[in-house]
Design an enzyme around this catalytic site. Structure first.
Site, PDB file in Angstrom:
ATOM      1  N   HIS A  99     -24.950 -30.845 -30.267  1.00  0.00           N
ATOM      2  CA  HIS A  99     -24.451 -32.181 -30.554  1.00  0.00           C
ATOM      3  C   HIS A  99     -24.333 -33.040 -29.290  1.00  0.00           C
ATOM      4  CE1 HIS A  99     -21.266 -34.664 -33.017  1.00  0.00           C
ATOM      5  NE2 HIS A  99     -22.406 -35.296 -32.833  1.00  0.00           N
ATOM      6  N   TYR A 128     -16.064 -34.882 -35.789  1.00  0.00           N
ATOM      7  CA  TYR A 128     -15.727 -35.893 -36.797  1.00  0.00           C
ATOM      8  C   TYR A 128     -14.263 -35.730 -37.210  1.00  0.00           C
ATOM      9  CZ  TYR A 128     -20.835 -36.255 -37.298  1.00  0.00           C
ATOM     10  OH  TYR A 128     -22.188 -36.404 -37.072  1.00  0.00           O
TER      11      TYR A 128
END
Length: 332
Positions: free
Chosen positions: A144, A61
């Site tokens: 992830h 992010y």
């Protein structure tokens, strides 16, 4: 498939207690618009004040920006007051000298994310995250988005993460993805504590009822739902709305607008129904919503507390806007 892909015993462990409404920090990583460190800190502090004690972040992010801003916001917060999750499987490396400059946003770090599915890679990924967060451990670590690396999860990533759990560096482990099929296989074959499913069990789509959710229920694996607004479409179904991080397709926009009309008929904001719907499934323990300002925190907390009558879910089913087998949202 390797031998490591065969089903492993499931050891039911107590999951850290997650607030039913959690704060997703992808918004801190320049998702759609900038969020300063000061604004991120104010958002985190307001969330904690209003009872949101679960925060999720990831190295990807904003190339570390979200983790760094989250860590700065938490420097004066007692770690015992909250649950923090991050993600593993990628490390941030300097851009090669021959690569084009990263101009994704003003001041973007000259870094790129590199796959790291080996034991050393998983450990480094987590260690780097802990530095950015200013923590000595996190409560949950998710593998992830291994969409193109399923075998690596069986061979190296999961065993490495399981060892980190055994060592106490993390309390719980799982996988975070935007699809339900692959996580279902992981839940069937691996000893995962929790799955973070983004965008695939919402008012717009309930395909996870066919695979992941019943499998998690059978195995005793808990589920966190991310993306309850499907990137914004279920928060404000307008022509400029996003779906899965891109422009919303016309058919989905019209479906979201129809859902909003049913909600309005019951005097309920669509945001309230969207936030509360996933928690009706017995495997779901928390819903993560991205928030970028204290005002958004206040709006989402109010929506989450809004009473949603059972008749609303019935009407959505009657109009073909919700699967017949989808349970109603969180109990009133």
């Amino acid at each position: 498939m390797s031998d490591s892909a065969t089903a492993s015993p499931r050891i039911t462990r107590p999951l850290p207690v997650l607030s039913q409404l959690g704060l997703g920090t992808a918004t801190f990583g320049w998702l759609y618009e900038p969020v300063s460190a000061a604004q991120a800190a104010a958002t985190v502090h307001r969330a904690l004040e209003l009872g949101i004690t679960y925060l999720d972040t990831a190295p990807a992010y904003g190339l570390g920006a979200a983790e760094s801003k989250t860590g700065a916001a938490l420097h004066d917060v007692d770690p015992g007051q909250l649950v923090v999750s991050t993600k593993v499987g990628r490390v941030l490396e300097p851009l090669p000298a021959t690569a084009a400059q990263n101009d994704a946003y003003p001041g973007a770090p000259q870094l790129h994310a590199v796959d790291a599915w080996t034991e050393d890679g998983i450990r480094r990924s987590l260690e780097d995250s802990l530095v950015r967060l200013g923590l000595d451990r996190v409560d949950i670590a998710y593998i992830h988005d291994p969409d193109n690396n399923e075998q690596d999860v069986y061979d190296t990533a999961f065993p490495a993460l399981a060892r980190l759990r055994d060592e106490g560096t993390v309390r719980a482990i799982g996988v975070g993805m935007n699809q339900s099929a692959m996580p279902t296989r992981f839940v069937e074959r691996l000893d995962l504590d929790v799955v973070l499913l983004a965008g695939r069990y919402t008012l717009l789509e309930q395909g996870a009822l066919d695979d992941l959710l019943p499998t998690c229920l059978t195995r005793g694996t808990r589920v966190v739902i991310g993306g309850p607004f499907n990137s914004g479409l279920l928060a404000s179904p307008t022509e400029s709305a996003h779906y899965d991080y891109g422009p919303a397709p016309r058919a989905l926009l019209e479906r979201a607008q129809a859902i909003r009309r049913v909600c309005a008929g019951h005097g309920v904001p669509i945001t309230a129904a969207a936030l509360q719907f996933p928690l009706g499934h017995p495997s779901v323990v928390s819903v993560l919503a991205g928030m970028r300002t204290p005002a958004e925190v206040e709006q989402n907390v109010a929506a989450f507390a809004t009473e949603v009558p059972d008749a609303l879910w019935d009407d959505l089913r009657a109009e073909g806007l919700l699967r017949p087998d989808a349970p109603p949202g969180k109990p009133v």
